[in-house]
Write a protein that holds these residues in place. Structure first.
Motif, PDB file in Angstrom:
ATOM      1  N   LEU A 164       0.831  -1.199   0.000  1.00  0.00           N
ATOM      2  CA  LEU A 164       0.000   0.000   0.000  1.00  0.00           C
ATOM      3  C   LEU A 164       0.870   1.255   0.000  1.00  0.00           C
ATOM      4  N   GLU A 165       1.971   1.208   0.691  1.00  0.00           N
ATOM      5  CA  GLU A 165       2.900   2.335   0.756  1.00  0.00           C
ATOM      6  C   GLU A 165       3.490   2.655  -0.607  1.00  0.00           C
ATOM      7  N   ARG A 166       3.548   1.676  -1.477  1.00  0.00           N
ATOM      8  CA  ARG A 166       4.164   1.850  -2.791  1.00  0.00           C
ATOM      9  C   ARG A 166       3.199   2.414  -3.837  1.00  0.00           C
ATOM     10  N   LEU A 167       1.898   2.497  -3.517  1.00  0.00           N
ATOM     11  CA  LEU A 167       0.923   3.032  -4.468  1.00  0.00           C
ATOM     12  C   LEU A 167       1.062   4.552  -4.553  1.00  0.00           C
ATOM     13  N   SER A 168       0.854   5.084  -5.728  1.00  0.00           N
ATOM     14  CA  SER A 168       0.944   6.534  -5.923  1.00  0.00           C
ATOM     15  C   SER A 168      -0.244   7.222  -5.252  1.00  0.00           C
ATOM     16  N   ASP A 169      -0.056   8.505  -4.944  1.00  0.00           N
ATOM     17  CA  ASP A 169      -1.140   9.290  -4.344  1.00  0.00           C
ATOM     18  C   ASP A 169      -2.350   9.351  -5.273  1.00  0.00           C
ATOM     19  N   ASN A 170      -2.126   9.505  -6.574  1.00  0.00           N
ATOM     20  CA  ASN A 170      -3.253   9.583  -7.519  1.00  0.00           C
ATOM     21  C   ASN A 170      -4.078   8.307  -7.515  1.00  0.00           C
ATOM     22  N   LEU A 171      -3.410   7.160  -7.475  1.00  0.00           N
ATOM     23  CA  LEU A 171      -4.139   5.894  -7.439  1.00  0.00           C
ATOM     24  C   LEU A 171      -4.899   5.748  -6.123  1.00  0.00           C
ATOM     25  N   LEU A 172      -4.261   6.108  -5.020  1.00  0.00           N
ATOM     26  CA  LEU A 172      -4.948   6.044  -3.724  1.00  0.00           C
ATOM     27  C   LEU A 172      -6.147   6.987  -3.679  1.00  0.00           C
ATOM     28  N   LEU A 173      -6.012   8.176  -4.249  1.00  0.00           N
ATOM     29  CA  LEU A 173      -7.142   9.117  -4.287  1.00  0.00           C
ATOM     30  C   LEU A 173      -8.308   8.538  -5.073  1.00  0.00           C
ATOM     31  N   SER A 174      -8.009   7.866  -6.164  1.00  0.00           N
ATOM     32  CA  SER A 174      -9.076   7.233  -6.951  1.00  0.00           C
ATOM     33  C   SER A 174      -9.785   6.163  -6.137  1.00  0.00           C
ATOM     34  N   ILE A 175      -9.034   5.380  -5.403  1.00  0.00           N
ATOM     35  CA  ILE A 175      -9.617   4.322  -4.571  1.00  0.00           C
ATOM     36  C   ILE A 175     -10.434   4.932  -3.436  1.00  0.00           C
ATOM     37  N   ILE A 176      -9.876   5.919  -2.758  1.00  0.00           N
ATOM     38  CA  ILE A 176     -10.550   6.547  -1.613  1.00  0.00           C
ATOM     39  C   ILE A 176     -11.865   7.197  -2.043  1.00  0.00           C
TER      40      ILE A 176
END
Length: 187
Positions: free
Chosen positions: A94-106
């Motif tokens: 999870l730490e390795r995911l980009s902020d943009n990808l995490l924002l899409s998921i969130i």
């Protein structure tokens, strides 16, 4: 899954605690830990000191308490714990995911889940308060976003706009139109 990982799992560089001027680097590779140092000194006896390097397998690093103490003193306990986890094969994908990808998921989470997620770490707190996230949420929850709404959201913030009730939003939009109209009349 480990084969998806890059060759270098972790790297950090820093200066030793004061009064030291020495520099240190830790590289955690897939199969080894590399600890490097550069002595920086005005003293004549240390000027000719060569940079040093220690390479340890993950298993040997876990047994090397002397090296662990040095790392803890220079970089802190959290870094040492993180390196321990990497050496034990505990990878934080999870730490390795980009902020943009995490924002899409969130953006697909319920509000209660976003609130809970924001309390888990500094990174998630920052992401959960991010205007980019709230822009995605507003745009996905509204049928249409008018140019006036877009301007208002950019002015007041997407998050604030999301949590402002409809009556207040309508009043704000009317004020914005009136101010815009008054501004045109003055010209």
């Amino acid at each position: 899954m480990a084969s998806w990982l890059p060759e270098t799992l972790f790297e950090i560089v820093g200066q030793g605690p004061a009064p030291s001027k020495d520099y240190y680097q830790i590289l955690v590779k897939r199969s080894q830990v590399i600890f490097r140092w550069w002595k920086i000194s005005l003293r004549s006896e240390h000027r000719s000191a060569q940079p040093g390097e220690v390479k340890e397998t993950h298993e040997d690093f876990l047994e090397n308490s002397h090296l662990q103490v040095q790392i803890a003193l220079i970089f802190g306990e959290r870094v040492l714990d993180y390196i321990f986890n990497l050496c034990e094969g505990k990878f934080d994908f999870l730490e390795r995911l980009s902020d943009n990808l995490l924002l899409s998921i969130i953006s697909y989470l319920d509000l209660e889940d976003i609130a809970r997620l924001s309390q888990t770490s500094r990174r998630f707190a920052k992401l959960c308060m991010c205007e980019k996230l709230w822009e995605q949420i507003v745009k996905s929850s509204c049928d249409t976003i008018t140019p006036d709404m877009q301007a208002l959201a950019e002015d007041m913030g997407w998050r604030k706009m999301f949590f402002t009730n409809k009556l207040q939003l309508q009043q704000q939009l009317c004020k914005g139109k009136q101010n815009h109209g008054n501004h045109i009349e003055k010209e």
